[in-house]
Design an enzyme around this catalytic site. Structure first.
Site, PDB file in Angstrom:
ATOM      1  N   TYR A 101       0.827  -1.203   0.000  1.00 55.85           N
ATOM      2  CA  TYR A 101       0.000   0.000   0.000  1.00 55.85           C
ATOM      3  C   TYR A 101       0.865   1.258   0.000  1.00 55.85           C
ATOM      4  O   TYR A 101       2.091   1.182   0.090  1.00 55.85           O
ATOM      5  CB  TYR A 101      -0.933  -0.021   1.208  1.00 55.85           C
ATOM      6  CG  TYR A 101      -2.015  -1.071   1.117  1.00 55.85           C
ATOM      7  CD1 TYR A 101      -3.275  -0.773   0.606  1.00 55.85           C
ATOM      8  CD2 TYR A 101      -1.769  -2.381   1.531  1.00 55.85           C
ATOM      9  CE1 TYR A 101      -4.258  -1.737   0.515  1.00 55.85           C
ATOM     10  CE2 TYR A 101      -2.756  -3.355   1.441  1.00 55.85           C
ATOM     11  CZ  TYR A 101      -3.999  -3.025   0.935  1.00 55.85           C
ATOM     12  OH  TYR A 101      -4.970  -3.988   0.839  1.00 55.85           O
ATOM     13  N   HIS A 102       0.214   2.405  -0.083  1.00 52.82           N
ATOM     14  CA  HIS A 102       0.939   3.673  -0.202  1.00 52.82           C
ATOM     15  C   HIS A 102       1.793   3.952   1.041  1.00 52.82           C
ATOM     16  O   HIS A 102       1.513   3.497   2.131  1.00 52.82           O
ATOM     17  CB  HIS A 102      -0.045   4.827  -0.432  1.00 52.82           C
ATOM     18  CG  HIS A 102      -1.107   4.919   0.612  1.00 52.82           C
ATOM     19  ND1 HIS A 102      -2.204   4.095   0.617  1.00 52.82           N
ATOM     20  CD2 HIS A 102      -1.244   5.729   1.687  1.00 52.82           C
ATOM     21  CE1 HIS A 102      -2.979   4.401   1.648  1.00 52.82           C
ATOM     22  NE2 HIS A 102      -2.421   5.375   2.318  1.00 52.82           N
ATOM     23  N   GLY A 103       2.857   4.700   0.809  1.00 55.64           N
ATOM     24  CA  GLY A 103       3.732   5.112   1.904  1.00 55.64           C
ATOM     25  C   GLY A 103       4.698   4.065   2.401  1.00 55.64           C
ATOM     26  O   GLY A 103       5.397   4.285   3.389  1.00 55.64           O
ATOM     27  N   GLY A 129       2.156   2.853   4.946  1.00 55.87           N
ATOM     28  CA  GLY A 129       3.058   3.537   5.866  1.00 55.87           C
ATOM     29  C   GLY A 129       4.102   2.669   6.526  1.00 55.87           C
ATOM     30  O   GLY A 129       4.912   3.165   7.307  1.00 55.87           O
TER      31      GLY A 129
END
Length: 213
Positions: A101-103, A129
């Site tokens: 996922y993002h981050g 994250g």
């Protein structure tokens, strides 16, 4: 190449309930664009065309918000959900059927030489994250909870959560390849944990005070 692209788009359809068609995914999903451009950059890197490799990877970063070093090795059906802010280091190795996922950062600690970045096994899920830092392996089917900081090896089929991350589950889940992951209840909240410790301390002090009265 056509077969690889078709299976990649199929993997996105399986993972993302918002995906309506393979054409939509191909045209509009930055994770797909980032991976295609990385394949080009990695080709240049393997043929020691380092300037062209970095040029392609930097253009990739500018266009997608996803930074993948051209030296990174990535397997099949690699799905990037959203993708903004992802960083993948030069010696990172990613297996098949991985979802991130993002981050997310697959980075180094700054103290290692040679192999500096993690190896991610097949079917791993890494939540938004999360930071995986160092030249160790995350085993097949493992899950890294959102915002965790992983600094050591994670066994296969394990769930790691927290800062620094700790393994809280191994092999007792029927879910394989990181489907249906709960990114809320699997996360240790350090603020809540500290508040609970303070509450217990206050209660102990109150009890002690009552005994002395």
């Amino acid at each position: 190449m056509a077969n690889r692209l078709t299976e990649l788009l199929g993997a996105y359809q399986d993972r993302d309930p918002a995906a309506r068609s393979k054409l939509e995914i191909f045209l509009l999903y930055p994770g797909v664009h980032a991976l295609i451009r990385h394949r080009i950059a990695h080709f240049f890197y393997k043929h020691r065309l380092f300037f062209l490799a970095r040029l392609e990877s930097q253009w990739n970063r500018f266009c997608t918000g996803i930074e993948i070093h051209p030296g990174a090795t990535i397997g099949r059906r690699f799905v990037i959900d959203h993708g903004m802010g992802i960083v993948i280091g030069e010696t990172a190795e990613i297996g098949d059927d991985v979802l991130i996922y993002h981050g997310v950062t697959l980075g180094g600690t700054g103290k290692d030489q040679g192999k500096r970045h993690p190896t991610i096994g097949d079917g791993v899920m890494i939540g938004c994250g999360a930071k995986v830092l160092g030249p160790f392996k995350v085993g097949d089917g493992a899950r890294i909870a959102a915002n965790s900081v992983v600094l050591s090896e994670v066994p296969a089929n394990a769930t790691a959560v927290g800062i620094p991350a700790q393994v809280v589950r191994i092999g007792n889940s029927k879910v394989s390849y990181a489907d249906n992951v709960d990114q809320i209840h699997d996360i240790i909240n350090p603020v809540m944990r500290n508040l609970e410790q303070l509450q217990r301390r206050v209660e102990a002090l109150e009890e002690q005070q009552n005994k002395t009265q």
